[in-house]
Design an enzyme around this catalytic site. Sequence first.
Site, PDB file in Angstrom:
ATOM      1  N   ASP A 180       0.830  -1.207   0.000  1.00  0.00           N
ATOM      2  CA  ASP A 180       0.000   0.000   0.000  1.00  0.00           C
ATOM      3  C   ASP A 180       0.861   1.252   0.000  1.00  0.00           C
ATOM      4  OD1 ASP A 180      -2.410  -1.437   0.089  1.00  0.00           O
ATOM      5  OD2 ASP A 180      -2.289  -1.638   2.267  1.00  0.00           O
ATOM      6  N   CYS A 181       0.648   2.114  -1.009  1.00  0.00           N
ATOM      7  CA  CYS A 181       1.371   3.399  -1.080  1.00  0.00           C
ATOM      8  C   CYS A 181       2.848   3.179  -0.767  1.00  0.00           C
ATOM      9  CB  CYS A 181       0.797   4.412  -0.107  1.00  0.00           C
ATOM     10  SG  CYS A 181      -0.990   4.565  -0.122  1.00  0.00           S
ATOM     11  N   ASN A 218      -0.284   9.019   0.144  1.00  0.00           N
ATOM     12  CA  ASN A 218      -1.039   8.149   1.043  1.00  0.00           C
ATOM     13  C   ASN A 218      -2.533   8.446   0.940  1.00  0.00           C
ATOM     14  OD1 ASN A 218      -1.281  10.563   2.431  1.00  0.00           O
ATOM     15  ND2 ASN A 218      -0.370   9.820   4.332  1.00  0.00           N
ATOM     16  N   ALA A 221      -3.903  11.964   1.725  1.00  0.00           N
ATOM     17  CA  ALA A 221      -3.770  12.907   0.608  1.00  0.00           C
ATOM     18  C   ALA A 221      -4.812  12.610  -0.471  1.00  0.00           C
ATOM     19  CB  ALA A 221      -2.359  12.822   0.022  1.00  0.00           C
ATOM     20  N   ASP A 278       6.928  -3.590  -5.806  1.00  0.00           N
ATOM     21  CA  ASP A 278       5.992  -3.636  -4.681  1.00  0.00           C
ATOM     22  C   ASP A 278       4.785  -4.528  -4.934  1.00  0.00           C
ATOM     23  OD1 ASP A 278       4.870  -2.093  -6.659  1.00  0.00           O
ATOM     24  OD2 ASP A 278       4.177  -0.502  -5.325  1.00  0.00           O
ATOM     25  N   GLU A 279       4.897  -5.449  -5.875  1.00  0.00           N
ATOM     26  CA  GLU A 279       3.725  -6.233  -6.258  1.00  0.00           C
ATOM     27  C   GLU A 279       4.144  -7.595  -6.787  1.00  0.00           C
ATOM     28  OE1 GLU A 279      -0.114  -5.712  -9.306  1.00  0.00           O
ATOM     29  OE2 GLU A 279       1.574  -4.318  -9.399  1.00  0.00           O
TER      30      GLU A 279
END
Length: 401
Positions: A180-181, A218, A221, A278-279
């Site tokens: 996440d973010c 995030n 925001a 990130d994935e």
Amino acid sequence: SDTTHFVCNVFTESQLRQIRTNAKQAPLAKLKYVTVNWIVDSIKYGHRLNECDYLPNQLIDHNTNKINKFFNNKQDSSPNKELSKATIETALISTGHTANNELVNSLIDNKSPNKLNVTNNSETNPEFLNQYFNRSRLHFIGVWRNRLTDLIGSMNQSSSRSSATVKNNGYRLVIHIDMDCFFVSALVRNDPILREGSIPIGVAHSSNGGSSEISSCNYAARAKGVRNGMFMSTVKKLCPDIRILAYDFKLYEEISVQVYKILYSHDPTAIVEPVSVDEAYVEYRHPIDGYSKAKSLREQIYKETYCPASAGIGRNILLAKLATKKAKPNGQLVVNDSEDHILEFMKSVKVSDLPGIGYRNLEKLSEKKLNTCEDIWSIQLQTLKNWFGPALGSQLYNTSR
């Protein structure tokens, strides 16, 4: 065409197929393929260097160290004396720079950049591109893919695991893990106040207004309307109190390696398919409790990195990824294997969340009032093909169900 060079470090499979096609068609067969370092080093040394020393790794036959044999023509080893101004300008712009005329002309005319007026923040600086790429998010992601390939190869070798060696008895479950973010959560992981998430935070090269862009933000925001890719001037209007943090690519790499090691170590029979820094997808060919497994992975990732991850669980990659979208932030969702449950889940999925749907296609779908998968179900396959072409029409028909 005025194009003489194609600048890229990493090609997708579709790009490689297009390169093979280009190799058979004049004048595209004369295209030279180089990495971005060709531009960097050519500017650094004040003249255009030999392109053959900068072939992208995927185009090299490592047995001969020459260009890959799928080309019918050979890449000319001699420098191209007709390198055009348009080519250099295009190459610089494609890597995120203003094509300064003095710099472009010096490269074409083999003038030494040392004679130019050099400043640290100017593209006339011989080190400008090096500095740019050291701070470039897209360059980091592209280069990281190469490092990730080596890392995954060593992990596969140490565990004697691959999709070919894992027995397939017809069972398949996929868990999609998505941080996440990530660019934000990595930077605030050691700050309990910022990690709590109520303060709007974004990541960018500069907090000054103008052309600087937000690359990640995030959810605090996002609640103010901020989105990835927005110009800073727009971001400041939407969220004046946003806190802007600078990139830390070394940290991103360290955390990413930690995450992939967790994914590889938890089950020796699981197949890990990397997507990005990130994935990743984790596939199982033996019956497991997908919800418990995803929960365990997410807990271990947070325990070791202090970075939250969301997860989607389904019988294929598409269902798992769509489930992750609905699970965010910091959650998980299972799409059960029954056909009724899958249809119930899919009917509310937005067409914008389906793979391969770009901005222009989304406009066409909106014109036809096709906003969710359920809207597509009532349309015949042939009608979809007539409206959107055979390829996209078939894709919409199949992926919406």
